[in-house]
Design a protein around this motif. Structure first.
Motif, PDB file in Angstrom:
ATOM      1  N   ALA A 199       0.843  -1.258   0.202  1.00  0.00           N
ATOM      2  CA  ALA A 199      -0.096  -0.023   0.151  1.00  0.00           C
ATOM      3  C   ALA A 199       1.040   1.134   0.066  1.00  0.00           C
ATOM      4  CB  ALA A 199      -0.819  -0.108   1.208  1.00  0.00           C
ATOM      5  N   ILE A 200       0.692   1.947  -0.893  1.00  0.00           N
ATOM      6  CA  ILE A 200       1.597   3.395  -1.044  1.00  0.00           C
ATOM      7  C   ILE A 200       0.603   4.533  -1.223  1.00  0.00           C
ATOM      8  CG2 ILE A 200       3.807   2.122  -1.724  1.00  0.00           C
ATOM      9  CD1 ILE A 200       2.984   2.693  -4.699  1.00  0.00           C
ATOM     10  N   GLY A 201       1.053   5.875  -1.053  1.00  0.00           N
ATOM     11  CA  GLY A 201       0.434   7.001  -1.533  1.00  0.00           C
ATOM     12  C   GLY A 201      -1.041   7.082  -0.711  1.00  0.00           C
ATOM     13  N   GLY A 202      -0.903   6.689   0.432  1.00  0.00           N
ATOM     14  CA  GLY A 202      -2.411   7.137   1.509  1.00  0.00           C
ATOM     15  C   GLY A 202      -3.160   6.074   1.378  1.00  0.00           C
ATOM     16  N   SER A 203      -2.894   4.793   0.899  1.00  0.00           N
ATOM     17  CA  SER A 203      -3.672   3.747   0.495  1.00  0.00           C
ATOM     18  C   SER A 203      -4.051   2.741   1.648  1.00  0.00           C
ATOM     19  CB  SER A 203      -3.424   3.278  -0.664  1.00  0.00           C
ATOM     20  OG  SER A 203      -3.356   3.923  -1.854  1.00  0.00           O
ATOM     21  N   THR A 204      -4.935   1.950   1.597  1.00  0.00           N
ATOM     22  CA  THR A 204      -5.183   0.908   2.622  1.00  0.00           C
ATOM     23  C   THR A 204      -5.508  -0.488   2.201  1.00  0.00           C
ATOM     24  OG1 THR A 204      -6.232   2.580   4.003  1.00  0.00           O
ATOM     25  CG2 THR A 204      -6.940   0.143   4.335  1.00  0.00           C
ATOM     26  N   ASN A 205      -4.775  -1.513   2.372  1.00  0.00           N
ATOM     27  CA  ASN A 205      -5.438  -3.071   2.230  1.00  0.00           C
ATOM     28  C   ASN A 205      -6.117  -3.560   3.394  1.00  0.00           C
ATOM     29  OD1 ASN A 205      -4.282  -3.162  -0.461  1.00  0.00           O
ATOM     30  ND2 ASN A 205      -2.138  -3.504   0.285  1.00  0.00           N
ATOM     31  N   VAL A 206      -7.056  -4.412   3.137  1.00  0.00           N
ATOM     32  CA  VAL A 206      -7.736  -4.770   4.287  1.00  0.00           C
ATOM     33  C   VAL A 206      -7.517  -6.255   3.828  1.00  0.00           C
ATOM     34  CG1 VAL A 206      -9.710  -5.321   5.409  1.00  0.00           C
ATOM     35  CG2 VAL A 206      -9.211  -2.949   4.846  1.00  0.00           C
TER      36      VAL A 206
ATOM     37  N   PHE B 234      -4.373  -3.245   7.072  1.00  0.00           N
ATOM     38  CA  PHE B 234      -5.112  -3.765   8.164  1.00  0.00           C
ATOM     39  C   PHE B 234      -5.163  -5.294   8.078  1.00  0.00           C
ATOM     40  CE2 PHE B 234      -9.384  -4.450  10.150  1.00  0.00           C
ATOM     41  CZ  PHE B 234      -8.809  -4.165  11.451  1.00  0.00           C
ATOM     42  N   VAL B 235      -5.003  -6.112   8.966  1.00  0.00           N
ATOM     43  CA  VAL B 235      -5.114  -7.515   9.012  1.00  0.00           C
ATOM     44  C   VAL B 235      -6.096  -7.928  10.298  1.00  0.00           C
ATOM     45  CG1 VAL B 235      -3.827  -9.701   8.820  1.00  0.00           C
ATOM     46  CG2 VAL B 235      -2.704  -7.796   8.279  1.00  0.00           C
TER      47      VAL B 235
ATOM     48  N   LYS C 140      -6.925  -7.915  14.224  1.00  0.00           N
ATOM     49  CA  LYS C 140      -7.326  -6.472  14.188  1.00  0.00           C
ATOM     50  C   LYS C 140      -5.804  -5.799  14.425  1.00  0.00           C
ATOM     51  CE  LYS C 140     -11.843  -6.235  15.900  1.00  0.00           C
ATOM     52  NZ  LYS C 140     -13.191  -5.734  16.689  1.00  0.00           N
ATOM     53  N   ILE C 141      -4.968  -6.074  13.502  1.00  0.00           N
ATOM     54  CA  ILE C 141      -3.646  -5.589  13.379  1.00  0.00           C
ATOM     55  C   ILE C 141      -3.573  -4.666  12.451  1.00  0.00           C
ATOM     56  CG2 ILE C 141      -1.117  -6.270  13.121  1.00  0.00           C
ATOM     57  CD1 ILE C 141      -2.190  -7.006  15.714  1.00  0.00           C
ATOM     58  N   THR C 142      -2.709  -3.423  12.534  1.00  0.00           N
ATOM     59  CA  THR C 142      -2.488  -2.542  11.471  1.00  0.00           C
ATOM     60  C   THR C 142      -0.913  -2.321  11.429  1.00  0.00           C
ATOM     61  OG1 THR C 142      -4.464  -1.249  12.111  1.00  0.00           O
ATOM     62  CG2 THR C 142      -2.508  -0.096  10.942  1.00  0.00           C
ATOM     63  N   THR C 143      -0.527  -2.874  10.218  1.00  0.00           N
ATOM     64  CA  THR C 143       1.081  -2.393   9.968  1.00  0.00           C
ATOM     65  C   THR C 143       1.391  -1.432   9.135  1.00  0.00           C
ATOM     66  OG1 THR C 143       1.266  -3.927   7.902  1.00  0.00           O
ATOM     67  CG2 THR C 143       0.963  -5.040  10.116  1.00  0.00           C
ATOM     68  N   GLN C 144       2.521  -0.788   9.559  1.00  0.00           N
ATOM     69  CA  GLN C 144       3.192   0.372   8.480  1.00  0.00           C
ATOM     70  C   GLN C 144       4.568   0.075   8.391  1.00  0.00           C
ATOM     71  OE1 GLN C 144       1.572   3.951  10.852  1.00  0.00           O
ATOM     72  NE2 GLN C 144       0.431   4.265   8.974  1.00  0.00           N
TER      73      GLN C 144
END
Length: 242
Positions: A117-124, A146-147, A163-167
């Protein structure tokens, strides 16, 4: 072909192209063809409308009703759908330019899986199983992965996330998690794992089948209608003011 259309309709958008490539290879396989004919025979015997209705959309709805009514057919169909993505060397989801993609209730088979995910994007990635020796979760430029309810399974073990968020750059290999590296289990600057839900998620029930739908409100701002992933009904929506 009606049954294959149903199988592809059950896959999230990021998976369909790669499943199609796998399907292209499988069609020359006699064992695959026999399995396909066996499933279609069982479905059409249980409900002859699947081959009589005039459109693919109607056929998919009849196939879905038939499979849902039979736990045995449902289990065999789930196994068949999973096989469409088998023997993949690499599986990739790329989301960019403030966009949103969701992998939901899916099984991925690949040597390496990448969620970028790049440029202010989200993967779920939700309620899924990723069978890979190595999985990369990459999120930069105010993006995130977001996993929830998902297991990453390899030959050396498994990692489950809820309910994990990774960056930053996160890698999962066997039963270990690596921060910032390419497959090594260690720690690197700029990468993080946090606990909690997707703050941009909104949810509501489909007015046709009552299925609970979860979506990212930043992505919804681009549209005036949404489609239910279960019954395929399309309807207008209104986002909350907050």
């Amino acid at each position: 072909m009606r049954f294959l259309g149903f199988c592809l309709s059950m896959l999230p958008i990021p998976v369909i192209q790669q499943a199609g490539l796998a399907l292209d290879r499988h069609l020359g396989d006699k064992a695959f063809e026999a399995q396909l004919e066996e499933l279609w025979s069982a479905i059409s015997t249980a409900n002859d409308l699947v081959s009589k209705v005039s459109t693919l959309e109607e056929a998919i709805q009849e196939i879905a009703k038939t499979i849902e009514a039979s736990p045995t057919l449902e289990a065999k169909t789930s196994e068949f759908i999973a096989s469409l993505g088998s023997n993949q060397k690499e599986f990739s989801v790329l989301t960019e330019n403030q966009s949103y993609q969701e992998l939901r209730s899916s099984i991925v088979h690949a040597d390496i899986s990448n969620f970028v995910a790049i440029g202010g994007s989200t993967n779920v990635i939700q309620n899924s199983t990723v069978n890979s020796e190595r999985t990369h979760l990459h999120a930069t430029d105010n993006s995130k992965n977001f996993v929830d309810g998902t297991t990453f399974q390899g030959s050396g073990g498994a990692v489950s996330m809820r309910k994990i968020t990774t960056q930053g750059q996160i890698s999962v290999q066997g039963s270990g998690i690596g921060f910032g590296g390419e497959g090594g289990i260690g720690f690197g600057g700029g990468s993080s794992i946090s606990f909690g839900g997707n703050s941009n998620e909104v949810s509501g029930n489909c007015p046709s089948c009552n299925e609970l739908l979860r979506m990212d409100k930043r992505e919804l701002h681009k549209y005036i209608h949404v489609q239910c992933h279960k019954c395929k009904s399309t309807f207008p929506f209104k986002l909350p003011n907050a």
